[in-house]
Design an enzyme around this catalytic site. Sequence first.
Site, short mmCIF file in Angstrom:
data_model
loop_
_atom_site.label_atom_id
_atom_site.label_comp_id
_atom_site.label_asym_id
_atom_site.label_seq_id
_atom_site.Cartn_x
_atom_site.Cartn_y
_atom_site.Cartn_z
N ARG A 149 0.85 -1.19 0.00
CA ARG A 149 0.00 0.00 0.00
C ARG A 149 0.89 1.24 0.00
O ARG A 149 2.02 1.23 0.49
CB ARG A 149 -0.89 0.02 1.24
CG ARG A 149 -1.80 -1.20 1.38
CD ARG A 149 -2.50 -1.19 2.73
NE ARG A 149 -3.40 -2.35 2.90
CZ ARG A 149 -3.07 -3.51 3.45
NH1 ARG A 149 -1.82 -3.68 3.91
NH2 ARG A 149 -3.93 -4.49 3.56
N LYS A 173 -1.34 -2.89 8.22
CA LYS A 173 -2.47 -2.46 9.04
C LYS A 173 -2.41 -3.12 10.42
O LYS A 173 -2.04 -4.28 10.54
CB LYS A 173 -3.79 -2.84 8.35
CG LYS A 173 -4.12 -1.96 7.15
CD LYS A 173 -5.49 -2.34 6.59
CE LYS A 173 -5.89 -1.41 5.45
NZ LYS A 173 -7.22 -1.75 4.92
N HIS A 245 -4.29 2.57 -5.14
CA HIS A 245 -4.29 1.10 -5.12
C HIS A 245 -4.08 0.46 -6.50
O HIS A 245 -4.02 -0.75 -6.60
CB HIS A 245 -5.61 0.60 -4.53
CG HIS A 245 -5.52 0.22 -3.08
ND1 HIS A 245 -4.74 0.91 -2.19
CD2 HIS A 245 -6.08 -0.79 -2.38
CE1 HIS A 245 -4.85 0.35 -0.99
NE2 HIS A 245 -5.65 -0.68 -1.08
N ARG A 248 -1.12 -1.75 -6.79
CA ARG A 248 -1.36 -2.92 -5.93
C ARG A 248 -2.28 -3.91 -6.65
O ARG A 248 -2.03 -5.12 -6.64
CB ARG A 248 -1.98 -2.44 -4.61
CG ARG A 248 -2.21 -3.53 -3.56
CD ARG A 248 -2.54 -2.83 -2.25
NE ARG A 248 -3.18 -3.68 -1.26
CZ ARG A 248 -2.53 -4.48 -0.42
NH1 ARG A 248 -1.21 -4.56 -0.48
NH2 ARG A 248 -3.19 -5.19 0.48
N HIS A 271 -3.22 -9.45 3.33
CA HIS A 271 -4.65 -9.55 3.63
C HIS A 271 -4.88 -10.51 4.80
O HIS A 271 -4.32 -11.60 4.82
CB HIS A 271 -5.42 -10.09 2.41
CG HIS A 271 -5.66 -9.06 1.36
ND1 HIS A 271 -6.01 -9.37 0.06
CD2 HIS A 271 -5.63 -7.70 1.41
CE1 HIS A 271 -6.17 -8.27 -0.63
NE2 HIS A 271 -5.95 -7.24 0.16
N TYR A 280 -9.65 -10.61 -6.91
CA TYR A 280 -8.75 -10.64 -8.07
C TYR A 280 -9.00 -11.84 -8.97
O TYR A 280 -8.65 -11.82 -10.15
CB TYR A 280 -7.29 -10.61 -7.60
CG TYR A 280 -6.95 -9.32 -6.90
CD1 TYR A 280 -6.80 -8.14 -7.62
CD2 TYR A 280 -6.81 -9.28 -5.52
CE1 TYR A 280 -6.52 -6.95 -6.96
CE2 TYR A 280 -6.53 -8.09 -4.86
CZ TYR A 280 -6.39 -6.93 -5.59
OH TYR A 280 -6.12 -5.75 -4.95
#
Length: 299
Positions: A149, A173, A245, A248, A271, A280
Amino acid sequence: MGNVNVCLKLFVEYLQIEKNSSQYTIDHYEYAIVEFFEMLAEQGIVNVEEVQYHDARLYLTRLFELKQARKTISRKISSLRSFYKFMLRENLIKENPFSLVVLPKSEKRLPNFFYEDELEVLFQSCKTDTPLGERNLAILELLYATGIRVSECSTIAVKDLDFFLSTVLVKGKGGKERYVPFGTKAAEALKLYVDNGRKRLLEGKPNQDALFLNSRGGALTARGIRLILDKMIEQSSLTAKIHPHKLRHTFATHLLNNGADLRTVQELLGHAFLSSTQIYTHVTNEKLKKTYMAHHPRA
């Protein structure tokens, strides 16, 4: 004890200490909670325990009337549900007024990505005859090589790079860390920038831990990286828009198109849930369908 400000302070402390949430996440929670109680103040409701189910429904209706995106509405309702769940756990209220509020279904949008020839145009348009040019190419190569990110890219320190193993330590995150590999092209661009461009940006200025620097020798922010990416698109012959994004999305899509398995891509992207990565597969399935329709004799 039902004062909103007092309860919000307790909730923020819980997010910081127990959940180890990022400041970005905490800001989203706070904004939704403050907005909700500002609406309720118009009706004379000032305490958290006074809120009932119909107040939660009214807030949801108000958000739709303001034509806010479904994803935004979902995030706000989820924030308030978590806030009241915490209040319930602390025995500050007797029921959660948001427990029965149904979140609106998210719009099914496929991730937007660059095709390989578009990406090549972007790389070719990046001139490296200045320190800032070397930095910009290093940013572009690293984002595409790792799928990190933009916010993660802005927090990388020089010591987080390992050129021997070709990996970078990424702080994701919730403070979660992961090592992400990068390829030879990214390694070349990063080495050139670290050994040359970065040193020149630091000339006569205090030393910095941050990998990516601005023109004044200070740490480059996430917003600064986004502006750099926008300028790269302007200077290339591409007409497509770029957003934080997009590289990414491109990283994940290209990996899956070339045979990578979903679990590996999940780990590389950082993730927490496989469901976040599965979007995806819709992109790659769309490509399969187009290839089939174009080449099968009886399609």
